[in-house]
Enzyme design. Structure first.
Site, PDB file in Angstrom:
ATOM      1  N   ASP A  72      69.770  50.953  20.748  1.00 29.57           N
ATOM      2  CA  ASP A  72      69.044  51.867  21.632  1.00 29.57           C
ATOM      3  C   ASP A  72      69.998  52.374  22.725  1.00 29.57           C
ATOM      4  O   ASP A  72      70.701  51.584  23.362  1.00 29.57           O
ATOM      5  CB  ASP A  72      67.872  51.082  22.255  1.00 29.57           C
ATOM      6  CG  ASP A  72      66.914  51.953  23.030  1.00 29.57           C
ATOM      7  OD1 ASP A  72      66.786  53.144  22.693  1.00 29.57           O
ATOM      8  OD2 ASP A  72      66.268  51.433  23.967  1.00 29.57           O
ATOM      9  N   HIS A  73      70.017  53.677  22.931  1.00 28.94           N
ATOM     10  CA  HIS A  73      70.840  54.290  23.991  1.00 28.94           C
ATOM     11  C   HIS A  73      72.315  53.883  23.944  1.00 28.94           C
ATOM     12  O   HIS A  73      72.873  53.443  24.971  1.00 28.94           O
ATOM     13  CB  HIS A  73      70.285  53.967  25.384  1.00 28.94           C
ATOM     14  CG  HIS A  73      68.983  54.633  25.659  1.00 28.94           C
ATOM     15  ND1 HIS A  73      68.864  55.967  25.941  1.00 28.94           N
ATOM     16  CD2 HIS A  73      67.719  54.147  25.642  1.00 28.94           C
ATOM     17  CE1 HIS A  73      67.584  56.271  26.105  1.00 28.94           C
ATOM     18  NE2 HIS A  73      66.865  55.186  25.915  1.00 28.94           N
TER      19      HIS A  73
END
Ligand code: G3H
Ligand code: 13P
Ligand code: ZN
Length: 309
Positions: free
Chosen positions: A82-83
């Site tokens: 994520d990210h």
């Protein structure tokens, strides 16, 4: 079932108009809660770890705990970064068995975002890993942006089309009014479904991702506050809007804050009701149970992914 990429689950989501929950993981209890909930609902699911989650839990532990979780169940599970802040972090996750990575170039200008995303896509695709990219900026109320600044942060549908064509990314996170954390709206919750619709018209075959999509479930906020917490005025995206998003072309809905609230509320309750408690199992068991119930509610009642495994 071995770890899968998001390719097949996203194809099904676009054909059958539902969304897949992508839940943030940081430790064993959260992983077990999410996978057990998804298995009971016979739903595909995405487990995602941020770079700070990886720093906290350590990449080997995360991967091996996820491997253990999928050995117990027969549902499609993807492990996603994520990210991802840079190429190196994406590479580390790809080299360590993640099936999907996000490169978050939304902080850069358009051309830099394109170049960085292309570099990650090239590396990932040659190793059978899929890539989520982001265009547009998510601003929370704490960012204190005015209306015209806010407007310029929403994803531009024409740019989105150009971005996907040039980068060949597998899915795209867009900005339509959500933001990360527990404080998403000052007044009424509002999402720009008109922008979502225009993006889908330009990119009918690209799975769309919604970040910052926790409901900030009022009962969980209340529970935290009732048992000694201090989270006043928290507000998220109502379930009805998320359900609408799942019907209108959003394939992946990201949830972290609601799991944090569930875990914290349950632990606070034990400590308040029994100050003599000090066995971690005594407070982590109800915490895991409440995270599981929260995930199950979302899968079944909001995202519509039950029985789509
Ligand atoms: O979007 C961010 C997620 O909520 C992860 O947060 O970086 O604190 O793990 P984190
Ligand atoms: P929330 O803070 O709304 O849970 O969003 C999580 C997220 O977008 C993770 O990438
Ligand atoms: Zn996010």
């Amino acid at each position: 079932m071995p770890l899968v990429t998001t390719k097949d689950m996203f194809e099904k989501s676009m054909k059958e108009h539902f969304a897949i929950g992508a839940f943030n993981v940081n430790n064993m209890e959260i992983i077990q809660a999410i996978v057990d909930a998804a298995a009971e609902e016979n739903s595909p699911v995405i487990l995602q770890a941020s770079s700070s989650a990886i720093k906290y839990a350590r990449i080997n532990y995360l991967r091996k705990m996820v491997e253990a979780a999928i050995e117990e169940h027969d549902i499609p599970v993807a492990l996603h970064l994520d990210h991802g802040p840079d190429f190196e972090t994406c590479k580390m996750c790809i080299d360590n068995g993640f099936s999907s990575v996000m490169i978050d170039g939304s902080k850069y200008d358009f051309e830099e975002n394109v170049e960085l995303t292309k570099k990650v896509v090239e590396y990932a695709h040659s190793r059978g890993v899929v890539v989520e990219a982001e265009l547009g900026k998510l601003a929370g109320i704490e960012d204190d942006v005015n209306v015209s600044e806010q407007d310029s942060m929403y994803t531009d549908p024409a740019q989105a089309q150009e971005f996907v064509e040039r980068t060949n990314c597998d899915s795209l996170a867009i900005a339509i009014g959500t933001s990360h954390g527990a404080y998403k709206f000052k007044g009424e919750a509002k999402l720009r479904f008109d922008i979502l619709q225009k993006v889908k018209e330009k990119l009918p075959n690209t799975p769309i991702v919604l970040h910052g999509a926790s409901t900030v479930i009022p009962e969980l906020v209340e529970m935290c506050n009732q048992y000694g917490g201090n989270i006043p005025g928290a507000k998220g995206v109502p379930d009805e809007m998320l359900h609408e998003a799942s019907l209108k072309g959003v394939s992946k809905i990201n949830v972290d804050t609601d799991l944090r609230l569930a875990m914290t509320g349950a632990i606070r309750k034990v400590f308040t009701e029994d100050p003599s408690a000090f066995d971690p199992r005594k407070y982590l068991t109800p915490a895991r149970d409440l995270v599981k119930a929260t995930v199950q509610h979302k899968i079944r009642d909001v995202f519509g992914s039950s029985n789509r495994a």
